[in-house]
Write a protein that holds these residues in place. Structure first.
Motif, short mmCIF file in Angstrom:
data_model
loop_
_atom_site.label_atom_id
_atom_site.label_comp_id
_atom_site.label_asym_id
_atom_site.label_seq_id
_atom_site.Cartn_x
_atom_site.Cartn_y
_atom_site.Cartn_z
N HIS A 28 -4.60 3.52 -12.07
CA HIS A 28 -3.86 3.73 -10.76
C HIS A 28 -4.79 4.90 -10.08
O HIS A 28 -4.67 5.97 -10.59
N CYS A 29 -5.27 4.63 -8.97
CA CYS A 29 -6.10 5.40 -8.19
C CYS A 29 -5.89 5.86 -7.05
O CYS A 29 -5.65 5.13 -6.10
N PRO A 30 -5.60 7.34 -6.70
CA PRO A 30 -5.43 7.65 -5.17
C PRO A 30 -6.45 7.61 -4.16
O PRO A 30 -6.21 7.52 -3.03
N TRP A 31 -7.63 7.24 -4.95
CA TRP A 31 -8.86 7.28 -3.76
C TRP A 31 -8.93 6.01 -3.07
O TRP A 31 -9.73 5.77 -1.95
N VAL A 32 -8.30 5.20 -3.49
CA VAL A 32 -8.04 3.76 -2.87
C VAL A 32 -6.83 3.69 -2.19
O VAL A 32 -6.22 2.25 -1.66
N THR A 73 0.87 -1.07 -0.01
CA THR A 73 -0.09 0.06 0.16
C THR A 73 0.81 1.31 -0.12
O THR A 73 2.26 0.88 0.33
N ALA A 74 0.19 2.47 -0.19
CA ALA A 74 0.92 3.69 -0.10
C ALA A 74 1.14 4.02 1.21
O ALA A 74 0.59 3.33 2.04
N LEU A 110 -12.82 -2.83 -2.06
CA LEU A 110 -11.87 -1.74 -1.83
C LEU A 110 -10.65 -2.11 -1.11
O LEU A 110 -9.61 -1.74 -1.75
N PHE A 111 -10.54 -2.92 -0.15
CA PHE A 111 -9.49 -3.25 0.63
C PHE A 111 -8.63 -4.16 -0.27
O PHE A 111 -7.47 -4.07 -0.08
N ARG A 112 -9.37 -5.13 -1.02
CA ARG A 112 -8.52 -6.10 -1.90
C ARG A 112 -7.87 -5.07 -2.98
O ARG A 112 -6.79 -5.48 -3.07
N THR A 113 -8.29 -4.22 -3.62
CA THR A 113 -7.82 -3.23 -4.42
C THR A 113 -6.58 -2.33 -4.04
O THR A 113 -5.63 -2.33 -4.39
N SER A 114 -6.97 -1.96 -2.57
CA SER A 114 -5.88 -0.94 -1.87
C SER A 114 -4.59 -1.76 -1.84
O SER A 114 -3.67 -1.26 -1.44
N SER A 150 -3.76 1.79 -5.71
CA SER A 150 -4.17 1.26 -7.12
C SER A 150 -5.37 0.32 -7.42
O SER A 150 -5.63 0.05 -6.32
N SER A 151 -5.50 0.24 -8.58
CA SER A 151 -6.32 -1.14 -8.74
C SER A 151 -5.60 -2.23 -9.18
O SER A 151 -4.68 -1.99 -9.69
N SER A 152 -6.17 -3.31 -9.30
CA SER A 152 -5.59 -4.38 -9.62
C SER A 152 -4.93 -4.36 -11.06
O SER A 152 -5.88 -3.84 -11.97
N SER A 153 -3.99 -5.04 -11.23
CA SER A 153 -3.11 -4.84 -12.86
C SER A 153 -3.63 -6.19 -13.51
O SER A 153 -3.04 -6.19 -14.64
N SER A 154 -4.37 -6.93 -12.96
CA SER A 154 -4.64 -8.00 -13.77
C SER A 154 -5.97 -8.01 -14.76
O SER A 154 -6.54 -7.20 -14.89
#
Length: 181
Positions: free
Chosen positions: A170-174, A29-30, A83-87, A177-181
């Motif tokens: 690639h989203c700062p709200w989460v 995570t960031a 949300l948490f999976r993506t985060s 990022s979002s998954s790259s798959s």
């Protein structure tokens, strides 16, 4: 006494970006987690407002109100889970070049420039390199921070300080990022 062998360091232990790793490098995570907390709070707040205001009227007026509560809570938990999976998933970080790799790339580019133009002084690597993939010419941009030529659709993120594949997801709200798959 036997000499102790040091286990090889994992890639995430020497990762140069602004990321935080958990669970032996499985979660990433960031550094700034406040955005994730704000996003989760906004989702929870709107769900709570719906249940407090609109759902009470639905429960009183409609015989299927209990089913609506079940559906609402199911959707809420699904959204929070995603949300948490993506985060905590990898956004598609492109590894940086090591110092020896970047020096080799620069030498090759300078040698090619000397052969082509006869230029003997130092100049930074070109910002664009053209490659051909399946008969289509594509441009790769050079990242001066990561010392690599980035593939198409990737860009350098100033928040996590990495080149990210598929930067448009690639989203700062989460908080990452979002998954790259």
């Amino acid at each position: 006494m036997k000499p102790s062998k040091r286990a090889p360091r994992k890639a995430w232990e020497v990762f140069p970006g602004k990321n935080t790793f958990y669970c032996d490098g499985r979660l990433i995570t960031a550094n700034d987690k406040t955005v994730l907390c704000i996003t989760a709070s906004l989702i929870s707040l709107t769900t709570g407002l719906f249940l407090f205001n609109d759902y009470r009227i639905t429960l009183r007026d409609q015989p299927y109100g209990v089913y609506m509560l079940f559906a609402c809570l199911l959707l809420y938990f699904f959204v929070m889970l995603m949300l948490f999976r993506t985060s905590f998933s990898d956004p598609g970080i492109i590894p940086r070049a090591s110092s020896s790799q970047s020096a080799q790339v620069e030498r090759q580019l300078i040698d090619a420039d000397v052969r082509k133009n006869g230029y003997t002084g130092y100049k930074p690597p070109p910002r664009v390199q053209e490659i051909e993939i399946n008969g289509v010419t594509m441009k790769q941009k050079y990242c001066f921070t990561c010392k690599i030529f980035r593939p198409p659709r990737s860009s350098h993120c100033s928040i996590c300080d990495n080149c990210v594949d598929r930067f448009d997801h690639h989203c700062p709200w989460v908080s990452y990022s979002s998954s790259s798959s």
